[in-house]
Design an enzyme around this catalytic site. Sequence first.
Site, PDB file in Angstrom:
ATOM      1  CD  GLN A  90      -2.655  -1.207   2.581  1.00 30.84           C
ATOM      2  OE1 GLN A  90      -3.446  -0.314   2.845  1.00 30.84           O
ATOM      3  NE2 GLN A  90      -2.448  -2.225   3.384  1.00 30.84           N
ATOM      4  CG  ASN A  91       4.039   1.341   2.304  1.00 34.59           C
ATOM      5  OD1 ASN A  91       3.093   1.866   2.887  1.00 34.59           O
ATOM      6  ND2 ASN A  91       4.781   0.390   2.839  1.00 34.59           N
ATOM      7  CG  ASP A  93       7.943   3.483   0.305  1.00 37.62           C
ATOM      8  OD1 ASP A  93       8.206   2.466  -0.362  1.00 37.62           O
ATOM      9  OD2 ASP A  93       7.454   3.428   1.442  1.00 37.62           O
ATOM     10  CG  HIS A 108      -2.826   2.719  -1.994  1.00 35.34           C
ATOM     11  ND1 HIS A 108      -2.714   2.512  -0.634  1.00 35.34           N
ATOM     12  CD2 HIS A 108      -4.074   2.303  -2.329  1.00 35.34           C
ATOM     13  CE1 HIS A 108      -3.853   2.002  -0.171  1.00 35.34           C
ATOM     14  NE2 HIS A 108      -4.691   1.850  -1.175  1.00 35.34           N
ATOM     15  CB  CYS A 116      -2.438   8.787 -19.051  1.00 35.48           C
ATOM     16  SG  CYS A 116      -3.900   9.254 -20.006  1.00 35.48           S
ATOM     17  CB  CYS A 137      -1.976  11.191 -22.116  1.00 34.48           C
ATOM     18  SG  CYS A 137      -1.532   9.582 -22.776  1.00 34.48           S
ATOM     19  CB  CYS A 140      -5.559   8.879 -24.789  1.00 38.56           C
ATOM     20  SG  CYS A 140      -5.423   9.298 -23.035  1.00 38.56           S
ATOM     21  CB  THR A 178      -1.362  -3.111   6.679  1.00 38.78           C
ATOM     22  OG1 THR A 178      -2.608  -2.497   6.319  1.00 38.78           O
ATOM     23  CG2 THR A 178      -1.581  -4.606   6.878  1.00 38.78           C
TER      24      THR A 178
HETATM   25 ZN   LIG Z   1      -3.462   8.480 -22.070  1.00 40.45          ZN
END
Ligand SMILES: [Zn+2]
Length: 247
Positions: A90-91, A93, A108, A116, A137, A140, A178
């Site tokens: 979940q980090n 870093d 995360h 994007c 982007c 797109c 956690t």
């Molecule tokens: Zn894109």
Amino acid sequence: MTGAGMSVESGIPTFRGKDGLWTRYGQPPMDGFKRFRADPVGWWQKQVNRQMDAHMVELRDALIAAEPHPGHHALTALEEAGALNHVITQNIDGLDLKAGLQNLIEIHGNRSRLRCLGCGERESLGDFVPVEPPEPCAECGDTVKFDTVMFGEPIPEDTMQAARAQIDLATCVVAIGTSASVRPASGLLWIAKSQGAKLIEINPFETKLTSICDVVVRATAGEALDQLAEIFATSAVQVSGDIAANE
Ligand SMILES: [Zn+2]
């Protein structure tokens, strides 16, 4: 699955708990993604000009200075020994990658990447501090943000699917540092348990998960993982199929 407690020993403050960023600075608004969507250019200008909230400045400085601790290196050693199939962190870093871990899902996101919002294309930022807002982007034309998942932002579908696939395969899940309180990531631990996986908690503190764990280790990530890696490295533990248990 690792949480904020995994990074504490690398000098990165947690959000919750006694010395957590939110305990000291107050909890930030829970609609960060909506705010970003409403004015992405204004949001990026604040980043570039360091006009972010005080707790974000402290977090960013800690992220830049952070290095993997013995627990991160232990996970890499366990992976190399064949005792660990995958890590869901979940980090944000990137310390698992820095320690050489191969099979990693950063549920995360990662603070040193851009993503994007349209096509999901990721790009390494290299540096934590952008000097100007990113261009839309190239693929797109949609808005580009940090890969880090904001409050109110759904976890990218490809990431969530990959994490769920690993949970479905798991015979044993270790919840490391956690608080098991951030959904939907924490929900994966209850899913694993309901599917018959053994649950091990490594955490100095009791959590919402504690009562359903098969084994609880009250220690920091660095201490416990270092010893676990040592066991696999020095004893005759055989790893085959299921994760072996050392009596
Ligand atoms: Zn894109």
